[in-house]
Design a protein around this motif. Structure first.
Motif, PDB file in Angstrom:
ATOM      1  N   HIS A 139       1.122  -0.988   0.008  1.00  0.00           N
ATOM      2  CA  HIS A 139      -0.202   0.084   0.101  1.00  0.00           C
ATOM      3  C   HIS A 139       1.002   1.079   0.203  1.00  0.00           C
ATOM      4  CE1 HIS A 139      -2.309  -3.386   1.576  1.00  0.00           C
ATOM      5  NE2 HIS A 139      -4.000  -2.326   0.953  1.00  0.00           N
ATOM      6  N   LEU A 140       1.240   1.364  -1.334  1.00  0.00           N
ATOM      7  CA  LEU A 140       1.887   3.551  -1.443  1.00  0.00           C
ATOM      8  C   LEU A 140       1.313   4.336  -1.045  1.00  0.00           C
ATOM      9  CD1 LEU A 140       3.772   1.408  -4.117  1.00  0.00           C
ATOM     10  CD2 LEU A 140       4.545   1.446  -2.023  1.00  0.00           C
ATOM     11  N   PRO A 141       1.666   5.285  -0.755  1.00  0.00           N
ATOM     12  CA  PRO A 141       1.272   6.662  -0.686  1.00  0.00           C
ATOM     13  C   PRO A 141       1.425   7.282  -2.259  1.00  0.00           C
ATOM     14  CG  PRO A 141       3.129   6.718   0.232  1.00  0.00           C
ATOM     15  CD  PRO A 141       2.869   5.372   0.183  1.00  0.00           C
ATOM     16  N   VAL A 142       0.929   8.226  -2.658  1.00  0.00           N
ATOM     17  CA  VAL A 142       1.322   9.393  -3.572  1.00  0.00           C
ATOM     18  C   VAL A 142       2.695   9.400  -4.378  1.00  0.00           C
ATOM     19  CG1 VAL A 142       0.699  10.718  -5.419  1.00  0.00           C
ATOM     20  CG2 VAL A 142      -1.205   9.895  -3.790  1.00  0.00           C
ATOM     21  N   THR A 143       3.899   9.747  -3.056  1.00  0.00           N
ATOM     22  CA  THR A 143       5.746  10.176  -3.750  1.00  0.00           C
ATOM     23  C   THR A 143       5.409   8.739  -4.252  1.00  0.00           C
ATOM     24  OG1 THR A 143       5.546   9.348  -1.571  1.00  0.00           O
ATOM     25  CG2 THR A 143       5.307  11.991  -1.957  1.00  0.00           C
ATOM     26  N   GLU A 144       5.235   7.484  -3.307  1.00  0.00           N
ATOM     27  CA  GLU A 144       6.042   6.469  -3.403  1.00  0.00           C
ATOM     28  C   GLU A 144       5.712   5.856  -5.223  1.00  0.00           C
ATOM     29  OE1 GLU A 144       7.175   3.750  -0.819  1.00  0.00           O
ATOM     30  OE2 GLU A 144       6.703   5.098   0.876  1.00  0.00           O
ATOM     31  N   VAL A 145       4.307   5.945  -5.902  1.00  0.00           N
ATOM     32  CA  VAL A 145       4.044   5.496  -7.052  1.00  0.00           C
ATOM     33  C   VAL A 145       4.865   5.938  -7.811  1.00  0.00           C
ATOM     34  CG1 VAL A 145       2.420   4.777  -8.601  1.00  0.00           C
ATOM     35  CG2 VAL A 145       1.168   4.861  -5.257  1.00  0.00           C
ATOM     36  N   CYS A 146       5.063   7.830  -7.318  1.00  0.00           N
ATOM     37  CA  CYS A 146       5.397   9.283  -8.365  1.00  0.00           C
ATOM     38  C   CYS A 146       6.705   8.023  -9.023  1.00  0.00           C
ATOM     39  CB  CYS A 146       5.405  10.000  -8.071  1.00  0.00           C
ATOM     40  SG  CYS A 146       3.610  10.674  -8.030  1.00  0.00           S
ATOM     41  N   GLU A 147       7.259   7.762  -7.985  1.00  0.00           N
ATOM     42  CA  GLU A 147       8.992   7.716  -7.353  1.00  0.00           C
ATOM     43  C   GLU A 147       9.344   6.275  -8.279  1.00  0.00           C
ATOM     44  OE1 GLU A 147      10.459   7.160  -3.605  1.00  0.00           O
ATOM     45  OE2 GLU A 147      10.292   8.936  -3.623  1.00  0.00           O
ATOM     46  N   LEU A 172       6.678   5.272 -10.497  1.00  0.00           N
ATOM     47  CA  LEU A 172       6.507   5.123 -12.050  1.00  0.00           C
ATOM     48  C   LEU A 172       7.927   5.841 -13.084  1.00  0.00           C
ATOM     49  CD1 LEU A 172       2.591   5.379 -11.598  1.00  0.00           C
ATOM     50  CD2 LEU A 172       3.758   3.662 -12.150  1.00  0.00           C
ATOM     51  N   THR A 173       7.873   6.960 -12.172  1.00  0.00           N
ATOM     52  CA  THR A 173       9.396   7.706 -13.125  1.00  0.00           C
ATOM     53  C   THR A 173      10.416   6.499 -13.420  1.00  0.00           C
ATOM     54  OG1 THR A 173       9.015   9.568 -11.280  1.00  0.00           O
ATOM     55  CG2 THR A 173      11.440   9.461 -12.858  1.00  0.00           C
ATOM     56  N   CYS A 174      10.384   7.396 -15.160  1.00  0.00           N
ATOM     57  CA  CYS A 174      11.255   7.114 -16.219  1.00  0.00           C
ATOM     58  C   CYS A 174      12.694   7.175 -16.875  1.00  0.00           C
ATOM     59  CB  CYS A 174      10.454   6.634 -17.158  1.00  0.00           C
ATOM     60  SG  CYS A 174       9.291   5.637 -18.003  1.00  0.00           S
ATOM     61  N   PRO A 175      13.657   6.644 -16.629  1.00  0.00           N
ATOM     62  CA  PRO A 175      15.117   7.311 -16.879  1.00  0.00           C
ATOM     63  C   PRO A 175      14.744   8.702 -18.289  1.00  0.00           C
ATOM     64  CG  PRO A 175      15.715   5.810 -16.836  1.00  0.00           C
ATOM     65  CD  PRO A 175      13.684   5.794 -16.767  1.00  0.00           C
ATOM     66  N   GLY A 176      14.796  10.218 -17.495  1.00  0.00           N
ATOM     67  CA  GLY A 176      14.425  10.658 -18.244  1.00  0.00           C
ATOM     68  C   GLY A 176      13.153  12.430 -18.465  1.00  0.00           C
ATOM     69  N   GLY A 177      12.631  11.297 -17.771  1.00  0.00           N
ATOM     70  CA  GLY A 177      11.004  11.897 -17.374  1.00  0.00           C
ATOM     71  C   GLY A 177      10.125  11.757 -16.236  1.00  0.00           C
ATOM     72  N   ALA A 178       9.813  12.836 -15.324  1.00  0.00           N
ATOM     73  CA  ALA A 178       9.083  12.361 -13.791  1.00  0.00           C
ATOM     74  C   ALA A 178       7.942  12.032 -14.544  1.00  0.00           C
ATOM     75  CB  ALA A 178       9.488  14.074 -13.421  1.00  0.00           C
ATOM     76  N   VAL A 179       7.041  11.581 -13.328  1.00  0.00           N
ATOM     77  CA  VAL A 179       5.097  11.631 -13.990  1.00  0.00           C
ATOM     78  C   VAL A 179       5.049  12.745 -12.522  1.00  0.00           C
ATOM     79  CG1 VAL A 179       3.313  10.057 -13.129  1.00  0.00           C
ATOM     80  CG2 VAL A 179       5.888   9.022 -14.124  1.00  0.00           C
ATOM     81  N   HIS A 180       4.217  13.218 -12.935  1.00  0.00           N
ATOM     82  CA  HIS A 180       3.876  14.232 -11.924  1.00  0.00           C
ATOM     83  C   HIS A 180       2.347  13.790 -11.162  1.00  0.00           C
ATOM     84  CE1 HIS A 180       2.069  18.175 -10.433  1.00  0.00           C
ATOM     85  NE2 HIS A 180       2.762  18.781 -11.372  1.00  0.00           N
ATOM     86  N   PRO A 181       2.627  14.339  -9.726  1.00  0.00           N
ATOM     87  CA  PRO A 181       1.851  14.235  -8.215  1.00  0.00           C
ATOM     88  C   PRO A 181       0.523  14.379  -8.462  1.00  0.00           C
ATOM     89  CG  PRO A 181       3.924  15.250  -8.255  1.00  0.00           C
ATOM     90  CD  PRO A 181       3.809  15.132  -9.400  1.00  0.00           C
ATOM     91  N   THR A 182       0.195  15.321  -9.556  1.00  0.00           N
ATOM     92  CA  THR A 182      -1.139  15.522  -9.423  1.00  0.00           C
ATOM     93  C   THR A 182      -1.782  14.361 -10.597  1.00  0.00           C
ATOM     94  OG1 THR A 182      -0.716  17.649  -9.410  1.00  0.00           O
ATOM     95  CG2 THR A 182      -2.761  17.408 -10.661  1.00  0.00           C
ATOM     96  N   THR A 183      -1.485  13.829 -11.754  1.00  0.00           N
ATOM     97  CA  THR A 183      -1.950  12.526 -12.604  1.00  0.00           C
ATOM     98  C   THR A 183      -1.369  11.632 -11.837  1.00  0.00           C
ATOM     99  OG1 THR A 183      -0.257  14.021 -14.254  1.00  0.00           O
ATOM    100  CG2 THR A 183      -1.032  11.481 -14.526  1.00  0.00           C
ATOM    101  N   VAL A 184      -0.719  11.215 -10.900  1.00  0.00           N
ATOM    102  CA  VAL A 184      -0.780   9.976 -10.281  1.00  0.00           C
ATOM    103  C   VAL A 184      -2.120  10.237  -9.134  1.00  0.00           C
ATOM    104  CG1 VAL A 184       0.482   8.558  -8.166  1.00  0.00           C
ATOM    105  CG2 VAL A 184       1.493   9.785 -10.578  1.00  0.00           C
ATOM    106  N   TYR A 185      -2.012  11.392  -8.593  1.00  0.00           N
ATOM    107  CA  TYR A 185      -3.179  11.501  -7.563  1.00  0.00           C
ATOM    108  C   TYR A 185      -4.706  11.221  -8.217  1.00  0.00           C
ATOM    109  CZ  TYR A 185      -6.839  13.555  -4.089  1.00  0.00           C
ATOM    110  OH  TYR A 185      -7.653  13.645  -3.570  1.00  0.00           O
ATOM    111  N   ARG A 186      -4.674  12.013  -9.623  1.00  0.00           N
ATOM    112  CA  ARG A 186      -6.180  12.050 -10.084  1.00  0.00           C
ATOM    113  C   ARG A 186      -6.135  10.466 -11.157  1.00  0.00           C
ATOM    114  NH1 ARG A 186      -5.141  17.191 -13.304  1.00  0.00           N
ATOM    115  NH2 ARG A 186      -6.380  19.284 -12.323  1.00  0.00           N
ATOM    116  N   THR A 187      -5.060  10.037 -11.219  1.00  0.00           N
ATOM    117  CA  THR A 187      -5.295   8.356 -11.740  1.00  0.00           C
ATOM    118  C   THR A 187      -5.898   7.369 -10.463  1.00  0.00           C
ATOM    119  OG1 THR A 187      -3.700   9.200 -13.307  1.00  0.00           O
ATOM    120  CG2 THR A 187      -3.535   6.661 -12.469  1.00  0.00           C
TER     121      THR A 187
END
Length: 150
Positions: free
Chosen positions: A46-54, A56-71
């Motif tokens: 069970h992960l918080p949004v910040t860990e899900v973002c980390e 999901l982040t691919c080399p060279g591109g970050a995933v925005h926390p708002t996108t993850v939260y809404r998802t």
């Protein structure tokens, strides 16, 4: 957020798993809506949004926390994930077999506990207090984890 009243096991580990589930439950199939359930199912955490973002982040591109939260909110409403509101940030897990949760009051760690392990205790709690599991058939038990105890 609400979720479907009866959790069922969803196979989100195959590429067709999340896509078929999203189509069945209504939300559009976006890349994040396909990756998040797979991540949560594979991690069995069970992960918080910040860990899900980390994760999901691919080399060279970050995933925005708002996108993850809404998802996560969309997937929770659809019943594909569930939210555990406890101490610390809300944590999200893969909806699967019915289970209860334990939450550490000190560090916020959330763990799943199979419903069958608490069947008798759940009946006793209902008889003694009238308290019943929520619509997801889940109870949240607070305490201190082994790492924080002592």
């Amino acid at each position: 957020m609400s979720r479907s009243p009866q959790a069922t096991h969803h196979d989100t580990t195959t590429p067709q798993g999340p896509r078929a589930l999203l189509r069945r439950h209504g939300p559009r199939c976006t890349p994040s809506r396909l990756r998040v359930p797979t991540l949560l199912s594979a991690s069995d955490l069970h992960l918080p949004v910040t860990e899900v973002c980390e994760q999901l982040t691919c080399p060279g591109g970050a995933v925005h926390p708002t996108t993850v939260y809404r998802t996560l909110e969309t997937l929770t409403v659809a019943g594909l994930t569930h939210a555990v509101h406890g101490p610390g940030p809300t944590r999200y897990g893969s909806t699967g077999d019915p289970h209860h949760h334990t939450a550490c009051q000190q560090c916020g760690h959330v763990a799943a506990l199979a419903s069958e392990h608490l069947a008798e205790a759940t009946r006793s709690i209902e008889e003694l207090t009238g308290l019943r599991p929520d619509s997801s058939r889940s109870l949240l038990v607070y305490g201190r984890c082994a790492s924080c105890y002592g």
